[in-house]
Each structure stands twice: as structure tokens, then as C-alpha cells.
Design an enzyme around this catalytic site. Structure first.
Site, PDB file in Angstrom:
ATOM      1  N   ALA A  10       8.705   8.113   9.227  1.00 32.89           N
ATOM      2  CA  ALA A  10       9.876   7.299   8.862  1.00 32.89           C
ATOM      3  C   ALA A  10      10.795   8.045   7.913  1.00 32.89           C
ATOM      4  O   ALA A  10      12.007   8.106   8.108  1.00 32.89           O
ATOM      5  CB  ALA A  10       9.413   5.993   8.245  1.00 32.89           C
ATOM      6  N   CYS A  42       3.198   1.985  12.723  1.00 35.48           N
ATOM      7  CA  CYS A  42       2.657   0.628  12.609  1.00 35.48           C
ATOM      8  C   CYS A  42       2.234   0.042  13.952  1.00 35.48           C
ATOM      9  O   CYS A  42       1.606  -1.010  14.000  1.00 35.48           O
ATOM     10  CB  CYS A  42       3.683  -0.288  11.962  1.00 35.48           C
ATOM     11  SG  CYS A  42       4.263   0.321  10.381  1.00 35.48           S
ATOM     12  N   VAL A  78       1.849  23.054   7.756  1.00 41.46           N
ATOM     13  CA  VAL A  78       2.332  23.900   6.655  1.00 41.46           C
ATOM     14  C   VAL A  78       1.193  24.039   5.664  1.00 41.46           C
ATOM     15  O   VAL A  78       0.652  23.039   5.180  1.00 41.46           O
ATOM     16  CB  VAL A  78       3.559  23.261   5.969  1.00 41.46           C
ATOM     17  CG1 VAL A  78       4.023  24.100   4.786  1.00 41.46           C
ATOM     18  CG2 VAL A  78       4.684  23.065   6.974  1.00 41.46           C
ATOM     19  N   THR A 105       5.216  14.375   3.722  1.00 39.89           N
ATOM     20  CA  THR A 105       3.938  14.631   4.360  1.00 39.89           C
ATOM     21  C   THR A 105       3.075  13.388   4.519  1.00 39.89           C
ATOM     22  O   THR A 105       1.970  13.443   5.032  1.00 39.89           O
ATOM     23  CB  THR A 105       3.141  15.664   3.536  1.00 39.89           C
ATOM     24  OG1 THR A 105       3.228  15.271   2.146  1.00 39.89           O
ATOM     25  CG2 THR A 105       3.743  17.047   3.680  1.00 39.89           C
ATOM     26  N   GLY A 238      -7.661   2.162   2.893  1.00 39.92           N
ATOM     27  CA  GLY A 238      -6.473   2.599   2.181  1.00 39.92           C
ATOM     28  C   GLY A 238      -6.137   4.044   2.498  1.00 39.92           C
ATOM     29  O   GLY A 238      -6.817   4.723   3.273  1.00 39.92           O
ATOM     30  N   PRO A 268      12.575  22.932  -8.053  1.00 39.84           N
ATOM     31  CA  PRO A 268      14.005  22.884  -7.706  1.00 39.84           C
ATOM     32  C   PRO A 268      14.217  23.046  -6.210  1.00 39.84           C
ATOM     33  O   PRO A 268      13.569  23.859  -5.553  1.00 39.84           O
ATOM     34  CB  PRO A 268      14.612  24.072  -8.470  1.00 39.84           C
ATOM     35  CG  PRO A 268      13.459  24.888  -8.925  1.00 39.84           C
ATOM     36  CD  PRO A 268      12.255  24.034  -8.953  1.00 39.84           C
ATOM     37  N   TYR A 271      12.611  18.170  -2.396  1.00 42.66           N
ATOM     38  CA  TYR A 271      12.650  16.719  -2.503  1.00 42.66           C
ATOM     39  C   TYR A 271      11.395  16.151  -1.884  1.00 42.66           C
ATOM     40  O   TYR A 271      10.661  16.845  -1.163  1.00 42.66           O
ATOM     41  CB  TYR A 271      13.888  16.165  -1.768  1.00 42.66           C
ATOM     42  CG  TYR A 271      15.187  16.643  -2.352  1.00 42.66           C
ATOM     43  CD1 TYR A 271      15.669  17.926  -2.050  1.00 42.66           C
ATOM     44  CD2 TYR A 271      15.935  15.840  -3.214  1.00 42.66           C
ATOM     45  CE1 TYR A 271      16.843  18.375  -2.596  1.00 42.66           C
ATOM     46  CE2 TYR A 271      17.122  16.291  -3.756  1.00 42.66           C
ATOM     47  CZ  TYR A 271      17.575  17.564  -3.452  1.00 42.66           C
ATOM     48  OH  TYR A 271      18.738  18.008  -4.003  1.00 42.66           O
TER      49      TYR A 271
END
Lengths: 408, 627, 171
Positions: A10, A42, A78, A105, A238, A268, A271
């Protein structure tokens, strides 16, 4: 400008789409350790149940990657991240350079270290491949045990029943189902529906071990010593965020990958978004990991904006937003439903509502059996405004958006 | 917003289409334009699911079950739709019956010598009615008989009696059924009042009970108020006999003073016709350059004067504005019912004056000249003079009378039919028995701009006469047939062989114009007489009725009394009852079980004709005809 | 892009829009025939009253629609024309009610029989490209307009009122 996204879920897909729209000339690459296009995670219980073909749950239209000029490297893992050199290394040795990186990930299912947890026939349910395999196995089983009383477990139990497994037992450590989402009363209504479908429940118990190899009679041993036959064991205990890549690269990790309000990690140009990140709950301020599809989409979009040079703030989200339906019983659970403040409940026939307040503000609610206009309640939880006379309408179920418009 | 319909979709009548084009270029809005502006009309209203009977409302029922299913008082869809239906019947019955009362009061005044302009014209009918009411006629003057008859008839409107005299015309089987159901009408005004009472909040909430009262009120109209109007109008103005005349907008004359009389009361129209023949007034007209005074009727009052005198009729319901649009009408003189309040607005675009005459019917923008039976001719002269004086105000550049004009033969009262048959019903019964005439279908009612004007009437009628069904018509439906030439004996060539043969033998058209809407009572009288002659109930006869383009509440009352009297009735426009499945079922299938006849709703006139023909065939079979 | 916008001061609460919406989503597209349909059609616009204000509420077709984010199958999507709908998209709705849970206007409803989320889908545009609810509104409370045109129109009306009140006060 090369934007690289690790993860085809997503968050990853939304970020890719967003970045592409904002930067038509950039290169966008998505690397996924699973094969195929992005799919609706889902829906994998439906694949398990045999109601959906694994290839039919694609989340994007055919030709999506081509149309949006996104390079998809699928089935590639990766293994390391060089944040200084802005370089990724893949399992097969290939390296990929990036200008901006999004780590999406996701999370991995928790498999407790019970003896026998590595035996064949023991599944977690996170990928479509697992669902397909488990589904095949289920068709040859007369019995199955599901460990855990959460959403994934119950959806799996329902799916196993649909596969035709005769004996399905759900073993729940907590006193009732769906402890994260529902209270006792609400859970009872859901349990009733699941029981009607032939699913059995054991509460206050956990698995202790799994015994019997292939060919031998597989069994599950419970904490109290009882054993249950189990041709198949499904574990829904979980998920844990996949933070290793960032941690090894030197990025900070808390309840998940730590990010600032631009969803940037402490590395840096890197994200993070989706099930792998740590977020701060809007209501409680607590730091937590919230593996919810809708949060992942929103984070993906905002991360995509920031990666593309369009700064956008990500605000603390509601980390508890659940909706599902079992049989004929829908339910919704939003916000803080622990009910340690003032609460109000409504029950009539098979409809149950519980509202949780703090200082005249709605902080959480549970709806079972009737979920109309739940979004208005969610909006009130987000808004945090004093309710006044609206309280009664919320309890009656007669509130409408018009009431919000005339609120002071 | 301009109408979405093109001109040719609005009417089959060329005169109408031509005048609609003129209206558009003259900048005049018509009923069709106003209908378009009203669309889409409220769905709750269309289904009958809106209730405004009390101030706890207004309430609506959601027809899809997705909202409230009860009004504030607890009334459900069945109750609300039934109450609305009963109020419509009450309004329609009240209109007919109030008109009838007016005629009775005129006769009463005439008998007392207070209405010199209304002498009894048909003494024979007066005496026949007197006998029917048990009033002695030997050696008594016309005045005496008339006084007692009018007095007795006016009594029918009250509460002291518990039955209506004309009900005795009805076959005993049917009367027994009405008694059993408790729907024998008691008093003409009484039934209307009880309808209003029962539909008040918190009175009658059972839809079956409500519908039965609605039927009773309708019967108090059909065998009460309307019949009073018809019979006493015959006494005062003469019983119609076959007469020839012409119709449609082409009856207006460019070189004459044109006066249109519109509304329902022959008390006005008869006297206007008379006053227009006044020498003095004709001289005035000539002085102003007019060749004469041309009085034309419109709608039911037009039917009254055409039935009795062959006065030209300028058109039916949807043409009332268009007559003014010709620019050649000096005055439209109106009394009551079916008159558009837009007429003064339309008239204002030309030199035309709209003159209202009834204290019950005022129209903003119209000139009011109060008219009553005590000074009828005097007032009528004044009205005609006003029109004559207006002749010089005509704007020649706005005048455009198209030549569409057709002849008709009308005047088929019960008495006239009997005379044509040689004095008894037997010849009619014989041709029905032989199958030359398969049955009789009454085609009645209004126009409705939601449907192509006259299309349903004419298509339906043509399908029926093709299959040897004799058609009797009244009201605007009959005028539609007149405009299409179906009221001429020559129209027999459109009829099937059996019917054509009968028409030629008797010299009658295949469609018999029996009068105005209250004159549907004439049809009831014939039906009752046929049933009595054959010793059966009305419901056993091969009869049907249809209102292919109905719009008014009067039509609802008529439909109700025709069905309650045992005649299958087809409605060509959808009534506002479909919001209640139960009520719709009761009015269609259920009614057959209760009163031996039912409603059907069918917008397609060809399909409607099939229904009528199938129905007639079934009745014939049951009677043992066609074996 | 045109939106359905509301002049709330004109809403009389007649619910004609609700009826028209339901009929537009029936099989027969006709009020009288729709009554007889087995599956009763569902309206997607809702007239509510809060205190004395009546207001029709329907999907806003949000730019960043929370329902699109929340949809786990990808069924809920935004078309190139700007319509948010779960019909005709890349995937099928499974009736999980995530969208119902997050729509702040509460204008997504559940079709329990078919297990589908139901909302305004703008599938009802008539021959002049106007939605049925707007066409049905007898007072012009509902308008289908470009947002900026609508705003400009409101500014204009406000100025007219203002000008009038200034005129009378100067007298």
C-alpha cells in the site's frame, strides 16, 4: 533524479504513483521481494478460502507500471543499504543507486518459538503465496488449529471453514476475541456468528508445542496439557515491523522505523512509510507501530510528496481503525476503546454500540451489527470537540453530518 | 424552461398545434409550458404518499422502505393513500352535486315565479320525474309540480332521508349488494361531509373502510348530484334530441363578435345563447362592423348547449387558452369548474376579456359580472354587450383563426336513444344479443397535457368501433371525437361490419354523444334499464368504461361510481394510488370480488382497447351469448 | 470539474433528491416500475435536519478521499473525471466497510444483501449531463457547478444583499 522504493504494498505503490505524478521526468523504481504486481494484502484470507484466485487480487489495474513508467523489480530482496553512498545491494549482488529512497518494507508475522513451529503445515498468513499454499493444504485436512484471536486469525478460521475443514479450533490467549478491537459484549456477538459457522473457541490458552511430522499425526499441545489434532496450524500472533535494513544502516528505530513529520528517517534522503514505521497516536500521544492499510496509503502519499520535493506534513494518525464483517455481523472499532473513562452502551437485538468519552469528547467507539455513518463518529474522534447534546444522538445512532455542521 | 415536448408531440389536433405555434410566437405561455416547468413533479405526490391533513405534518412515506413508513400520527401508506383518494372523490362529488343543487334551486325559483327567464321547457319530462318521485301530476299546474319536485330533490341533499330516489332505477341485485356493503348513498351532501370527517386525523384509518365510504360518496354523485343536474337541466332547458353542429377552433368567425362560454352551468350558457340573438345587440354589433354575434361553447357548458341546440363548440379542455390565442375572441364568459386561472393572463396578451360570473369562482384579472337566476337575461345582455363593445378593440395583426372545423351529430339523451330505437330498448338489446354490437363502451373525461391531446381518446375509440363496440361519449372525450369526425353517421365506415350495419339502419354515428360530464348519469340510466330488461345486474352486461386522458377530481368520483355500479373502468392516466400496494390491489383485482367490477390502469390506448374488448367478450360468454 | 453544491438556505427538506437518486439506481429508471422491483433501489443522498437547518448530504468526491485510502481491495478509486466510486474500478468491493468507517460525511452506506459499499457514483447524469438529484430539486438548493463559478455566484448574491442594505440604511 532516481527515486527508489523498497516495497510493493500500500505505502510503496501509493508513494510511487504520487511521486510519478509530481515528477514526470524522474526515474521511479519499485523493488519487491514478492513476485507480481501490488496486491490487496487484506484479501489473502479469501485466497486461502479458495474464493479468490491469487492472481485476481491485484491492487492496481493491468498495465499500471507501464503506464506510470515505474520499473518494477519483483522477487528481489534488498540486503543492505548504504545511506552515505546512496546505494542498495540486492541479494544477487546487484547494486542500485538512488537519489531518494523510500523504505516501505512492511512487517513480518510473528511466529513464536514453540517447539515444532518449523514443521510443515504450520503457516503464518502474510503473503499471497502463503495463503495459496495453506489453502491447498487445508483442502486435505480434517482439522485445523488457529493460534490467536485477532483479525487475521478469525479471518483465517472463517476461510478454513470455507475450505471445508471439518474441525477448526481457535486458541485465544485473551479472555475474548478481538481484544484490540472489541469489548466482551461486542466480541460475544462476533463469536456467536463464528460459532454458528462451526468454529470452536478456547480462551485463556496458548499453544505450547506442535508435534508429529509429515505422515505422523500432527497435533498441537496446549499450555494446559490438552492436545488437539491439527492437520494445519495457522498462526495469527501479530506482526513485527521490518526495520533491519534501516537499523543496520544506522537509522534510528523505536517501535518501528523512527521518522519525522516529513516521514524522513534519521538517514538523510531515506524516507519510510507503511507497516514498518513508528507513529505517534493522535489520541494518546504514545509511540507505536500501527500496521493498518489505510495509514500505509496515506503515509505513502505523503512520503511520495516529500521525496518528490513537495514538502508535506504527516500528522499523528488514529492508530486504531478496524472494520470487518463475519457472516452477517459487521463491526467497526476506532480509537481508544479501553473504556477507562466514561462510556455509554446501546444494545438492541444484535446491534451493539459502545462509546468511550473523555471530558465530553469522543475518544473511541465500537459498533457491532450496524455500522451506518461510522465515519461521522471517526470524524468526531479525530476532531476532539466537546459533544454536548450530540452524545445522545451518537448513542441512538441518529447522528448525521448535518449535526457536525451546526456544532460550535 | 421551454417544454421538452415538440409541438406535434403535444396533440393530434392540427388546430391545437397551429395555435401552440402562434402562442409561442406571441409570447404566451400555456398549460404545456407550465407542466414542463413543474417537472419533475414530486414523486411522493405522484404515489399518493404525501399527507397534509394535520399540522403534525406534513408527512411522507418512503416508497422504497428506506425511510419513514408511518406519518407522525401512525398512519401508514395504505391509510394515507386511501385518505387522499377519498378526499379527491369528495371534491369531485361535491363539484357535481353543487352544480346539481344549483339547477335544482333554479327550478325551485322558477316554480315560485322568481326566475322568469327559466321556464320549464320539457313538461313531459317534468311529469315523468314527478311520477318517479311519487308526486301527483293529475290536474296540477306545471308550477305546482315543479315546486314540489324541486323541493323533494333539494331534500335529497340533506340528512333526514336515508336514501336517494334515483337509486330505485338500479337493478335490485345491485341495490342489495350496496346494502350489504353499506354503501347505499344516504344524502348527497351528507356523504361528502362524511368523507371529509373520516379523513380527518384520527378518524377512519382502515383503507378498506375508507374506500367503501369513497364509493358511497361517489354513488351519491352518480345516482344523486349528477343525475339531479342532468334530469332537471332537461326539465328546464329541454331534453336533447339529435342535432347537428360544428366544432373546433374554426367555428370562430373573423367577421363576427365571438363569445366563448366556458364552464359547466347551462343556467349561464343557455341564457347567453339567447341574449346573443337580441335584436338590439345584433344592431350594436353591426354598427361596429361585425356581421353578427357568434356564441361558441367550450368544455361541458359547451356540451350542454350543443346537446340541446347544436351550438358550435370551440374545443375541449386543453384548448381553452388556445381559443383566446386566435386573437379573435371578444369575451370568454366563465362560471365554474375546469377553467384555468391563467385565462386572464392569456387574454391580457390580446383584446379578449375574461368575464367571471359565479360568486363561487373568482379569477384574479377577470372582470366579474355577477350572474344569478333572478335576473338572468338582463345580466346576460350586459355580458354580451361588453363583448360587442370589445369588438372594435380587436388587434387585426394578432388574429389568426385556422380553418380546422368539423361537423358533429349530438343530442343522444336516453329519451332520444329510445326514440331512435322506436320507443323501447329491445332493438338495442337484440343487436347486442346477436353480436352485431358486441357491447357498449363509455368513453369520458378530460384532456391531460402529460399525454398527447386526444390521441388516447381517438385511438381507443377507433379500436373499439372497429371491433363492433358501440361507443357512447361525454365531456371533453366526446368533443375529441367530434373534432375527428367520429360523431357523424359517415364515421360508420370506420366501424366493424356489425356496428356499421346498425348505424346505417338507424342513421346514427358509431359514437353517440350523450352530453356533459354530469350526463354520465344518462349512461348509468341506460345501463340500469338494460340490466332490468334482461333481469340481470349491471355487472353482468357487456359494458366497459374508460377515461383515457382524465385529470380532474370529478373524474375520480365518476370512475368510483361507475365501478361501484358494476362497470369495468379503464384509466388512461396513472392515479396517485400506487404508493400503497394494498390499495392498488383493492382497486384492481380486489374490487371485482367486492363490487363485481374494477379499475384498470393502462396508458397505451391500444392495449386499453384490448382490455375492454376482452372484458366484453367475457361478459357475453357468461351471459350465454356468442355460443 | 463540476460538483454538486448546496444552497442550504433553499433546502425545504422535500426529499425529492432522495427519491430521484433511488430511482436513478433502479433497474427500470422509472418511479412506478421501480416500486415493483425485487431489490429496492438505494438512495445515495440523504436529507438531514440539525436543529432547524435542513441539508442534503452526498459524497463530496474528495480529492484525497479517505475512502480511497482505506479501501483494501483497490475498488474505491477516483476516475479521470474526478468521480470517486467503487464501481468499475481495478478491483471489486468486498464489503469490508473500511470506507464507511472513515468517511467523515457518513455518506457511504452498506448494502448488506450484496455485501457492497454503496455511495454516489455519478452514474445518473441525464441527457444534459446533470445528476438526477440536482434535476429533481424543486428549489435550486442543489446545483451542479464548477466550484469557482458557484463561489462567484455566492459572492455576487452577497454583494447584492449588502448593496441593498446599504441603500436603505443611507436613507
Amino acid at each position: 533524479m532516481h527515486l527508489v522504493i523498497i516495497g510493493n504494498g500500500a505505502a510503496g505503490i501509493t508513494a510511487a504513483r504520487t511521486a510519478r505524478e509530481l515528477l514526470p521526468s524522474a526515474r521511479v523504481t519499485v523493488i519487491s521481494d514478492e513476485p507480481g504486481p501490488a496486491y490487496a494484502r487484506c484479501l489473502i484470507p479469501e485466497v486461502l478460502a479458495g474464493d479468490r484466485d491469487p492472481r485476481s487480487i491485484s491492487f492496481v489495474p493491468p498495465g499500471f507500471y507501464r503506464e506510470h513508467r515505474i520499473s518494477l523489480l519483483s522477487g528481489r530482496l534488498v540486503v543492505s543499504l548504504d545511506a552515505v553512498g546512496r546505494r542498495l545491494t540486492l541479494e544477487d549482488g546487484e547494486t542500485i543507486s538512488y537519489d531518494r529512497l523510500l523504505v516501505a518494507t512492511g512487517a513480518s508475522p510473528v511466529l513464536p518459538d514453540w517447539p515444532g513451529a518449523d514443521l510443515p503445515g504450520v503457516f503464518t498468513l502474510r503473503t499471497v503465496a502463503q495463503a495459496a499454499t495453506a489453502g491447498e493444504a487445508a483442502r486435505r485436512c480434517a482439522s485445523a488449529v488457529v493460534a490467536g484471536g485477532g483479525l487475521v486469525s478469525l479471518k483465517a478460521a472463517w476461510a478454513l471453514k470455507r475450505c471445508g475443514v471439518a474441525e477448526v479450533t481457535v486458541v485465544v490467549k485473551s479472555p475474548h476475541l478481538l481484544v484490540r478491537q472489541l469489548d466482551e459484549q461486542g466480541a460475544a456477538l462476533v463469536q456467536r456468528e463464528l460459532s454458528r459457522a462451526g468454529i470452536k473457541f478456547l480462551f485463556g490458552l496458548d499453544l505450547a508445542a506442535i508435534t508429529g511430522g509429515a505422515g505422523g499425526r500432527r497435533q498441537v499441545e496446549l499450555e494446559d496439557g490438552r492436545t488437539l489434532p491439527a492437520g494445519l496450524v495457522l498462526v495469527g500472533k501479530g506482526v513485527r515491523p521490518n526495520v533491519q535494513l534501516v537499523r543496520r544502516a544506522g537509522g534510528r528505530v523505536g517501535q518501528g522505523i523512527t521518522v519525522n513529520e516529513r516521514l524522513e528517517t534519521t538517514l538523510p534522503g531515506v524516507y519510510a512509510a507503511g507497516d514498518c514505521v513508528e507513529v505517534q497516536d493522535l489520541l494518546t500521544g504514545a509511540k507505536t507501530n500501527s500496521a493498518l492499510w489505510t495509514l500505509a496509503v496515506e503515509q505513502g502519499r505523503i512520503a511520495g510528496c516529500n521525496m518528490a520535493g513537495r514538502p508535506r506534513r504527516y500528522s499523528p494518525p488514529l492508530t486504531r481503525l478496524y472494520a470487518a464483517q463475519f457472516g452477517s455481523v459487521p463491526f467497526v472499532s476506532v480509537g481508544d476503546v479501553r473504556g477507562d473513562g466514561e462510556t455509554a452502551a446501546f444494545q438492541k437485538d444484535r446491534v451493539y454500540r459502545k462509546l468511550c468519552f473523555r471530558e465530553d469528547r469522543l475518544v473511541g467507539f465500537i459498533m457491532v451489527g450496524w455500522v451506518e455513518r461510522a465515519g461521522i463518529y471517526t470524524a468526531l474522534v479525530r476532531r476532539g470537540r466537546p459533544l454536548g447534546r450530540l452524545k445522545q444522538k451518537l448513542l441512538d445512532g441518529t447522528v448525521s453530518a448535518a449535526d457536525l455542521m451546526v456544532m460550535k | 424552461m421551454e417544454g421538452r415536448m415538440s409541438m406535434t408531440e403535444r396533440s393530434v389536433d392540427r388546430a391545437t398545434i397551429k395555435m401552440l405555434k402562434k402562442a409561442r410566437s406571441d409570447g404566451v405561455s400555456t398549460a404545456w409550458d407550465r407542466l414542463a416547468a413543474q417537472e419533475p413533479q414530486c414523486g411522493f405526490g405522484q404515489l399518493g404518499l404525501c399527507c397534509r391533513n394535520c399540522n403534525m405534518g406534513p408527512c411522507r412515506i418512503d416508497p422504497f422502505g428506506d425511510g419513514p413508513q408511518q406519518g407522525v400520527c401512525g398512519a401508514n401508506a395504505d391509510t394515507i393513500v386511501a385518505r387522499n383518494l377519498v378526499r379527491a372523490i369528495a371534491a369531485g362529488a361535491a363539484s357535481h352535486s353543487d352544480h346539481g343543487r344549483g339547477i335544482a334551486l333554479t327550478l325551485y325559483a322558477s316554480a315560485k315565479g322568481e326566475a322568469p327567464d327559466y321556464p320549464v321547457k320539457d313538461e313531459a319530462k317534468l311529469k315523468a320525474l314527478a311520477v318517479e318521485f311519487g308526486i301527483a301530476t293529475e290536474g296540477r299546474s306545471v308550477q305546482e309540480i315543479a315546486l314540489q319536485l324541486a323541493d323533494r330533490v333539494l331534500d335529497e341533499f340533506g340528512s333526514k332521508r336515508s336514501s336517494l330516489q334515483f337509486v330505485n332505477r338500479v337493478p335490485s341485485k345491485r341495490r342489495e349488494l350496496w346494502n350489504k356493503l353499506g354503501i347505499t348513498p344516504r344524502g348527497i351532501d351528507r356523504e361528502v361531509v362524511e368523507c371529509m370527517h373520516r379523513t380527518h386525523v384520527g378518524v377512519d384509518n382502515d383503507y378498506v373502510s375508507l374506500v367503501l365510504q369513497g364509493l358511497r360518496a361517489a354513488l351519491s354523485d352518480g345516482w344523486g348530484g349528477s343525475m339531479v343536474a342532468t334530469e332537471l337541466s332537461d326539465v328546464l332547458f329541454g331534453t336533447p334530441k339529435p342535432v347537428r353542429g360544428s366544432c373546433n377552433l374554426g367555428v370562430l368567425k373573423e367577421d363576427m363578435v365571438n363569445i366563448i362560454v366556458h364552464g359547466h352551468e347551462p343556467t349561464l350558457s343557455e341564457v347567453i345563447v339567447h341574449a346573443a340573438r337580441d335584436r338590439e345587440l345584433l344592431e350594436e354589433a353591426r354598427k361596429r362592423g361585425a356581421a353578427g354575434i357568434n356564441v361558441c361553447g367550450m368544455c361541458c357548458t359547451g356540451n350542454e348547449i350543443l346537446m340541446r341546440h347544436g351550438v358550435p363548440v370551440a374545443g375541449n379542455f386543453l384548448q381553452q387558452e388556445l381559443a383566446v390565442v386566435t386573437g379573435a375572441v371578444e369575451a370568454v364568459v366563465v362560471d365554474i369548474q375546469c377553467i384555468y386561472p391563467s385565462l386572464p393572463q392569456v387574454a391580457g396578451c390580446y383584446h379578449t376579456k375574461v368575464i367571471s360570473t359565479s360568486p363561487k369562482a373568482k379569477f384574479p384579472g377577470a372582470e366579474h359580472i355577477p350572474f344569478d337566476e333572478h335576473n338572468a337575461v338582463g345580466v346576460a345582455r350586459r355580458i354580451v354587450r361588453t363583448a360587442v363593445e370589445n369588438f372594435t378593440n380587436r388587434k387585426p395583426e394578432l388574429v389568426n383563426i385556422r380553418s380546422d372545423r368539423q361537423d358533429y351529430v349530438a343530442g343522444f339523451s336516453v329519451e332520444a336513444i329510445l326514440e331512435a330505437l322506436g320507443g323501447s330498448l329491445d332493438p338495442l338489446l337484440d343487436v347486442v344479443k346477436s353480436g352485431a354490437v358486441k357491447g357498449i363502451v363509455a368513453v369520458v373525461g378530460c384532456n391531460n397535457p402529460k399525454y398527447k391531446q386526444d390521441y388516447s381518446h381517438l385511438t381507443f375509440v377507433r379500436e373499439l368501433i372497429k371491433r363492433d363496440a358501440l361507443v357512447v361519449g361525454t365531456g371533453c372525450a366526446a368533443i375529441a371525437c367530434a373534432k375527428a369526425g367520429l360523431l357523424l353517421p359517415e364515421a360508420a365506415q370506420e366501424a366493424g361490419e356489425g356496428l356499421a350495419g346498425v348505424c346505417r339502419a338507424l342513421g346514427i354515428p358509431p359514437v353517440l354523444h350523450m352530453g356533459s360530464c354530469v350526463d354520465i348519469s344518462r349512461i348509468m340510466t341506460v345501463a340500469a334499464a338494460m340490466a332490468n330488461a334482461l333481469g340481470v345486474d349491471i355487472a353482468d352486461l357487456p359494458l366497459a368504461a374508460a377515461a383515457p386522458e382524465w385529470m380532474s377530481e370529478k373524474a375520480v368520483s365518476i370512475g368510483a361510481y361507475v365501478v361501484a355500479s358494476g362497470i369495468f373502468t379503464i384509466l388512461g392516466t396513472v392515479p396517485p394510488v400506487l404508493g400503497s400496494k394494498n390499495l392498488a390491489e383493492l382497486l384492481t383485482a380486489g374490487a371485482t370480488r367486492v363490487v363485481g367490477a374494477a379499475f384498470a390502469v393502462e396508458e397505451d390506448p391500444v392495449a386499453a382497447a384490448q382490455l375492454a374488448i376482452k372484458h366484453i367478450a367475457a361478459k357475453r360468454k357468461a351471459l350465454g351469448l356468442d355460443n | 470539474m463540476k460538483e454538486v453544491l448546496v444552497n442550504a438556505e433553499r433546502c425545504l427538506g422535500c426529499r425529492s433528491c432522495e427519491l430521484a437518486c433511488a430511482v436513478a439506481h433502479s433497474d427500470s429508471k422509472n418511479l412506478l416500475s421501480a416500486l415493483g422491483e425485487e431489490k429496492k433501489p438505494l438512495k445515495r443522498i440523504f436529507v438531514h435536519q440539525a436543529r432547524d437547518k435542513k441539508i442534503p448530504l452526498s459524497c463530496r468526491h474528495c480529492e484525497e478521499a479517505p475512502c480511497v485510502d482505506a479501501c483494501i481491495t483497490g475498488a474505491m478509486h477516483r476516475t479521470p473525471e474526478g468521480v470517486v466510486t467503487n464501481v468499475g474500478g481495478p478491483a471489486e468491493c468486498t464489503g469490508c466497510w473500511m470506507c464507511v468507517m472513515v468517511c467523515p460525511y457518513g455518506v457511504i452506506r452498506s448494502d448488506k444483501e450484496r455485501r457492497l459499499a454503496v455511495k454516489c457514483d455519478r452514474a445518473c447524469l441525464d441527457e444534459v449531463e446533470e445528476p438526477e438529484c440536482v434535476r429533481a430539486c424543486p428549489t435550486g438548493a442543489l446545483v451542479f457547478a464548477e466550484v469557482d463559478d458557484y463561489s462567484r455566484d455566492r459572492r455576487q448574491r452577497f454583494l447584492v444583499c449588502l448593496a441593498r442594505s446599504m441603500d436603505t440604511s443611507s436613507v
